[in-house]
Design an enzyme around this catalytic site. Structure first.
Site, PDB file in Angstrom:
ATOM      1  N   ASP A 483      -2.220 -11.229   1.667  1.00 44.71           N
ATOM      2  CA  ASP A 483      -1.827  -9.793   1.149  1.00 44.71           C
ATOM      3  C   ASP A 483      -0.828 -10.452   0.196  1.00 44.71           C
ATOM      4  O   ASP A 483      -0.681 -11.407  -0.424  1.00 44.71           O
ATOM      5  CB  ASP A 483      -1.195  -8.811   2.244  1.00 44.71           C
ATOM      6  CG  ASP A 483      -0.754  -7.860   2.766  1.00 44.71           C
ATOM      7  OD1 ASP A 483      -0.443  -7.563   1.458  1.00 44.71           O
ATOM      8  OD2 ASP A 483      -0.308  -7.222   3.151  1.00 44.71           O
ATOM      9  N   ASP A 553      -3.766   1.446   1.412  1.00 42.28           N
ATOM     10  CA  ASP A 553      -3.050   1.704   2.864  1.00 42.28           C
ATOM     11  C   ASP A 553      -3.602   2.768   3.181  1.00 42.28           C
ATOM     12  O   ASP A 553      -2.943   3.461   4.392  1.00 42.28           O
ATOM     13  CB  ASP A 553      -1.787   1.017   2.698  1.00 42.28           C
ATOM     14  CG  ASP A 553      -1.254  -0.461   2.612  1.00 42.28           C
ATOM     15  OD1 ASP A 553      -1.951  -1.333   3.217  1.00 42.28           O
ATOM     16  OD2 ASP A 553       0.019  -1.123   2.492  1.00 42.28           O
TER      17      ASP A 553
HETATM   18  C1  DGJ Z   1      -0.066  -3.997   3.440  1.00 41.23           C
HETATM   19  C2  DGJ Z   1      -0.926  -3.978   3.846  1.00 41.23           C
HETATM   20  O1  DGJ Z   1      -1.536  -3.521   2.639  1.00 41.23           O
HETATM   21  C3  DGJ Z   1      -1.110  -3.212   5.137  1.00 41.23           C
HETATM   22  O2  DGJ Z   1      -2.740  -3.493   5.635  1.00 41.23           O
HETATM   23  C4  DGJ Z   1      -0.636  -4.576   6.110  1.00 41.23           C
HETATM   24  O3  DGJ Z   1      -1.307  -5.899   5.937  1.00 41.23           O
HETATM   25  C5  DGJ Z   1       0.796  -5.319   5.746  1.00 41.23           C
HETATM   26  N1  DGJ Z   1       1.227  -5.346   4.188  1.00 41.23           N
HETATM   27  C6  DGJ Z   1       2.166  -6.016   6.172  1.00 41.23           C
HETATM   28  O4  DGJ Z   1       3.006  -6.116   6.210  1.00 41.23           O
END
Ligand code: DGJ
Length: 741
Positions: A483, A553
Site C-alpha cells: 500500500d 477503495d
Molecule cells: C488503503 C487501501 O486502499 C485499503 O484497501 C486498506 O488496505 C487501507 N489502506 C489500510 O490502511
C-alpha cells in the site's frame, strides 16, 4: 527448421490466437534512398525519416500501409499563400520526431537543457542508427556541443505497440542541467475532429473516462505528486469524433511506464498538427548531468488501432499480459481472495482472523489476506508504520499460528504492508527522524498521520528491502498487498548537494522498482499487489513487478462498474481486483443484492471483503455458487477479449460487458440494470467475437433458469446477429450468461 523461421511461425501463431487477423510480423526497415524508417507490427505502422538538413521528421502513424508504398518526408510548410508570416520561421513549424529546445522550437520539446555558460540552445540532428531484431536505436547529436540523445524504439510484433524511450548523454567535460526530458514525442497530421480521451478522478472515483476536442490549447495530463496518482492515470487516447466508434475507426493511444511524477501533453500547433509528448514531469524537475553521465527516461508505449476504443483496449490488454506482467507472457490467473479490511479495519487479531479464515475457506476462497493493523503499535492510523513486526498484544505467538491455520484450510496467506511510510509515533522514526523526505528546519506535513521515507537514499532502500525480506523469510507468506497512502510534500533531500536534490523524484521510483525486483528474485513465489489508497499507483512501470492492482477503495458494486469501465480502457482486467463488500456500501450508502455485487466484482480478479460473521446461510450458499462458477470463467475474464457493449454511464439503463476466450470456446456476458425506466424497451444484446460456425450452449452464471426466449443452444452466428433479450426486474439487479462450445 532454421531458428528464424521457427520463430516467425511461432509469432504468426501467437498473432492468430490473439485474434489479430491479417497481421504481419514486426519489421523495422530503413530505406537509404528516401531515408525513411518504417516500423510495423500487428496491423499498424509508424514511420519517420531524416530530412535534407539532418532533422528527424515524423512521416506516418496509422494502420499498416502497402510495404511498397512510396513514402516521403512531408514538405516544409509553404511560405505562399502567406499563412505563416515572419512570426513562424520554418524551424518553429517543422515537426521533429524528438526536438531539442532550441533553434526556434515553440512547441513542447523532447529535451530542454542548460549549459553552465548559460547556453540553452539544443539543436538535435541525426548521427547514426542501429537495427537489432525488434529494436531500433537512433543517435541524435547537438550541432556543436557534446550532448547526444539515444532514441529507442521496440516494436511488439503481435500488437504493433512500440516502446519508446530516450537517453541523454553528456559527452563533454562540464555538467549540463536537464530541465525537461520526454520519453517520446509524436505528431499527427491536421484533422479537424481529433478527440482526446484520458482517465481522471480521485480517491473513491479513479479512472473516470474524460473526452474533449483536441484544439490549440495545450492539455496537460500529469502527476506532480511523486507517484502515479489517483487523480490521473498516465494514459491517453486520441480518436476522430466523426468517425471512431467503440468498435471501429482510428484510435492512437499511449501510456507511460512510470510510477513517479509524469506528464503527457497534447495540443495542436499553429498548423493544427497534434503534438503529443510524454515523460518525466518537468514540474520541480532538474537533473545535473555530470561529464560522462547519462539519463534514461521511462518507456512510453504507443499504439494504434483501426477498431475503435474497444480494439485499442484489447491491444493494450494483450500487450500487457504478453510483455509487461510478471510470468513471461503467461501470468498466473488471480486466485479468489478474502480481505477483512472493510469488515474489521484495524481490529485484527489471531482469533478473529482465524474465525474469518474458516468461513472464507468454506466458500472457496484461495488466498486469505490480513490487512492493516497487524504490526507494531497499530491500533488505528496514528502509530506503527515502519515497525514491521507483529503486534505483541494481537499476535502473542507471532504470525506463525495464523499462517499455519490458513494453510491448513487450504488457502495461501497474504499480508498488508506500507513499506515506504512511517508514523512519527513509531520506533523507526524515533531512531531515524532524518530518513524522511524533508527540507531542513521546515515543517514536515503529515497526511493520515504519516511521513514518507526518502527511498532515494540507499540506506533507506536497503533498510526497507531487509525488513520485507526478513518478513518473507521468517513467515510462509505467498502475497503482499503493498500500500502507499499519501503523496509527496516537502520533497527535500538535505544530505544531497543543492544541484542533486531533485534527483529524488527519479531515484525514489527507481529504488522502489529495485526493492520490488529484488524481492521477486529472492522470493519468486510471492505475489505482490500494487495498492495506493485504491488505484493510485497503476501504470506499466509498477505492473512489471506486481501481479495485480487494487482498483479503488470504492467497493460499491455500481460505482465500481464505472471505475472498471474506465480502467479497462487502459489496463487489462488480468490485474484488476474487485471485492464484494457489505451493503449499504460505506462510500455511497447504496444497497444491492449479493448476486449483483458478485457479478460486478467478477469482471476482474474476484475478492470477497464482507464481514462473514454477519452472513446468513443463503449468503454463504450464493457466494459458494458464484465463486465456484467464477473459477470456470476466470481465464476468459482475465485473459480473453473484452467488449464494452453498453457502458455503465448512468444515462443508460444497462451495462453490458462481454468477455470472449482467446480460443472462442467460451464467452461470458454480464448484463446489469442501473437506470431503468418503465418506458424503456431493452434491446437485444448481440454478442461479437464468437465463432459464427460453432454451436454454443448457454447457462446462467451461478445457476438458475435461463430467461424466457433464450435458447439453450444456438450457433455463434445466432448469438452474434440475433442476440439475447434479458429482462430484469429492477435497478442493481444483474445476470451473467456463460456460453460454451
Ligand atoms: C488503503 C487501501 O486502499 C485499503 O484497501 C486498506 O488496505 C487501507 N489502506 C489500510 O490502511
Amino acid at each position: 527448421m532454421p531458428r528464424q523461421r521457427r520463430r516467425a511461425l511461432l509469432l504468426a501463431a501467437a498473432i492468430i490466437s490473439a485474434g489479430i487477423p491479417n497481421a504481419v510480423l514486426a519489421q523495422i526497415r530503413y530505406d537509404p534512398q528516401s531515408k525513411i524508417f518504417r516500423l510495423s507490427g500487428g496491423r499498424s505502422e509508424y514511420d519517420f525519416g531524416i530530412d535534407e538538413q539532418g532533422y528527424l521528421r515524423p512521416v506516418y502513424w496509422g494502420s499498416q500501409l502497402d510495404p511498397t508504398a512510396p513514402l516521403s518526408i512531408p514538405a516544409l510548410p509553404p511560405s505562399k499563400p502567406p499563412v505563416l508570416a515572419s512570426m513562424e520561421p520554418s524551424s518553429s513549424v517543422t515537426a521533429q520526431e524528438y526536438p531539442g529546445q532550441g533553434g526556434g522550437i515553440v512547441t513542447e520539446p523532447g529535451i530542454k537543457i542548460a549549459f553552465p555558460d548559460g547556453n540553452r540552445d539544443l539543436v538535435l540532428k541525426y548521427r547514426s542508427h542501429k537495427i537489432f531484431g525488434d529494436t531500433l536505436t537512433i543517435e541524435l547529436a547537438d550541432i556543436s556541443r557534446p550532448l547526444t540523445v539515444t532514441l529507442r524504439y521496440t516494436v511488439d510484433p503481435v500488437t504493433g505497440i512500440i516502446g519508446r524511450s530516450a537517453e541523454a548523454h553528456n559527452r563533454g567535460t562540464v555538467p549540463v542541467r536537464i530541465d525537461q526530458i520526454a520519453a517520446a514525442t509524436m505528431t499527427l497530421p491536421y484533422e479537424p475532429d481529433y478527440r482526446l480521451a484520458y482517465l481522471a478522478g480521485r480517491w473513491l472515483g479513479e479512472f473516470g473516462l474524460q473526452q474533449q476536442p483536441v484544439g490549440p490549447a495545450l492539455t496537460i495530463l500529469e502527476s506532480r505528486r511523486g507517484s502515479t496518482s489517483n487523480h490521473m492515470a498516465p494514459w491517453f487516447a486520441i480518436d476522430r469524433a466523426g468517425t471512431t466508434g467503440e468498435e471501429s475507426g482510428p484510435v492512437w493511444f499511449g501510456t507511460l511506464a512510470w510510477s513517479g511524477s509524469w506528464r503527457i501533453s497534447v495540443g495542436a500547433d499553429v498548423l493544427g498538427r497534434v503534438r503529443i509528448a510524454g515523460g518525466y514531469n518537468p514540474y520541480d524537475f532538474r537533473w545535473q548531468l555530470r561529464a560522462g553521465e547519462s539519463l534514461d527516461t521511462p518507456i512510453f508505449y504507443i499504439g494504434y488501432s483501426d477498431d475503435g476504443m474497444g480494439g485499442a483496449s484489447r491491444l493494450q490488454h494483450r500487450f500487457q499480459i504478453a510483455r509487461i506482467l510478471p510470468g513471461n507472457g503467461r501470468p498466473k490467473l488471480r486466485p479468489v481472495l478474502y480481505n477483512s479490511w472493510e469488515a474489521t479495519e484495524f481490529a485484527v487479531d489471531e482469533n478473529g482472523q482465524a474465525a474469518l479464515a474458516e468461513k472464507a475457506a468454506r466458500i472457496g476462497v484461495e488466498r486469505f489476506v490480513m490487512d492493516d493493523g497487524w504490526f507494531g503499535k497499530r491500533d488505528d492510523d496514528h502509530a506503527g508504520l515502519g515497525d514491521w513486526t507483529p503486534s505483541k498484544s494481537k499476535f502473542p505467538n507471532g504470525l506463525g499460528p495464523l499462517i499455519s491455520k490458513v494453510h491448513k484450510l487450504g488457502m495461501e496467506f497474504g499480508l498488508w504492508v506500507e513499506p515506504e511510510m512511517v508514523n512519527p509515533n513509531s520506533d523507526l522514526y524515533r531512531a531515524h527522524p532524518d530518513w524522511v523526505m524533508n527540507f531542513a528546519g521546515r515543517p514536515r506535513t503529515e497526511s493520515r498521520n504519516q511521513l514518507i521515507l526518502n527511498l532515494a537514499r540507499t540506506d533507506v532502500r536497503d533498510h526497507i528491502l531487509k525488513a520485507l525480506d526478513d518478513l518473507l523469510t521468517t513467515n510462509d507468506i505467498q502475497y503482499l498487498k503493498w500500500d502507499n497512502n499519501r503523496n509527496f510534500t516537502e520533497p527535500g533531500w538535505p544530505e544531497q548537494t543543492a544541484e542533486d536534490q531533485q534527483r529524488l523524484y527519479v531515484e525514489y521510483t527507481r529504488n522502489l522498482y529495485y526493492i520490488l525486483a529484488e524481492l521477486k528474485k529472492r522470493h519468486p513465489e510471492v505475489e505482490i499487489e500494487s495498492c495506493s489508497s485504491g488505484g493510485g499507483r497503476v501504470d506499466l512501470g509498477i505492473m512489471r513487478y506486481t501481479n495485480q492492482v487494487w482498483t479503488s477503495d470504492n467497493t460499491d458494486a455500481f460505482d465500481r462498474l464505472i471505475i472498471q469501465d474506465g480502467f479497462t480502457h487502459a489496463f487489462t482486467p488480468a490485474v484488476m481486483m474487485a471485492w464484494t463488500t457489505d451493503t449499504p456500501n460505506f462510500a455511497t450508502g447504496r444497497s444491492a443484492d449479493l448476486t449483483y455485487r458478485f457479478l460486478s466484482a467478477m469482471q476482474g480478479g474476484l475478492g470477497v471483503g464482507n464481514n462473514l460473521n454477519k452472513w446468513s446461510d443463503q449468503d454463504f450458499a450464493t457466494a459458494t455458487r458464484m465463486i465456484a462458477d467464477y473459477k470456470t470463467i476466470r481465464a476468459t475474464i482475465q485473459t480473453g477479449s473484452l467488449y464494452r457493449l453498453a457502458r455503465p454511464d448512468s444515462s443508460r439503463p444497462t451495462s453490458d460487458t462481454l468477455y470472449v476466450a482467446n480460443d472462442k470456446k467460451q464467452a461470458v456476458l454480464f448484463h446489469m440494470l442501473q437506470n431503468y425506466r418503465a418506458r424503456d424497451n431493452l434491446p437485444a444484446i448481440q454478442l461479437p467475437g464468437l465463432d459464427p460456425d460453432r454451436r454454443y450452449k448457454v447457462r446462467v452464471l451461478g445457476g438458475g433458469d435461463l430467461p424466457p426466449g433464450v435458447p439453450a443452444v444456438a450457433a455463434g452466428s445466432w448469438w452474434m446477429s440475433q442476440g439475447v433479450v434479458l429482462p430484469l426486474s429492477s435497478d442493481f439487479k444483474g445476470i451473467g450468461l456463460v456460453l460454451e462450445e
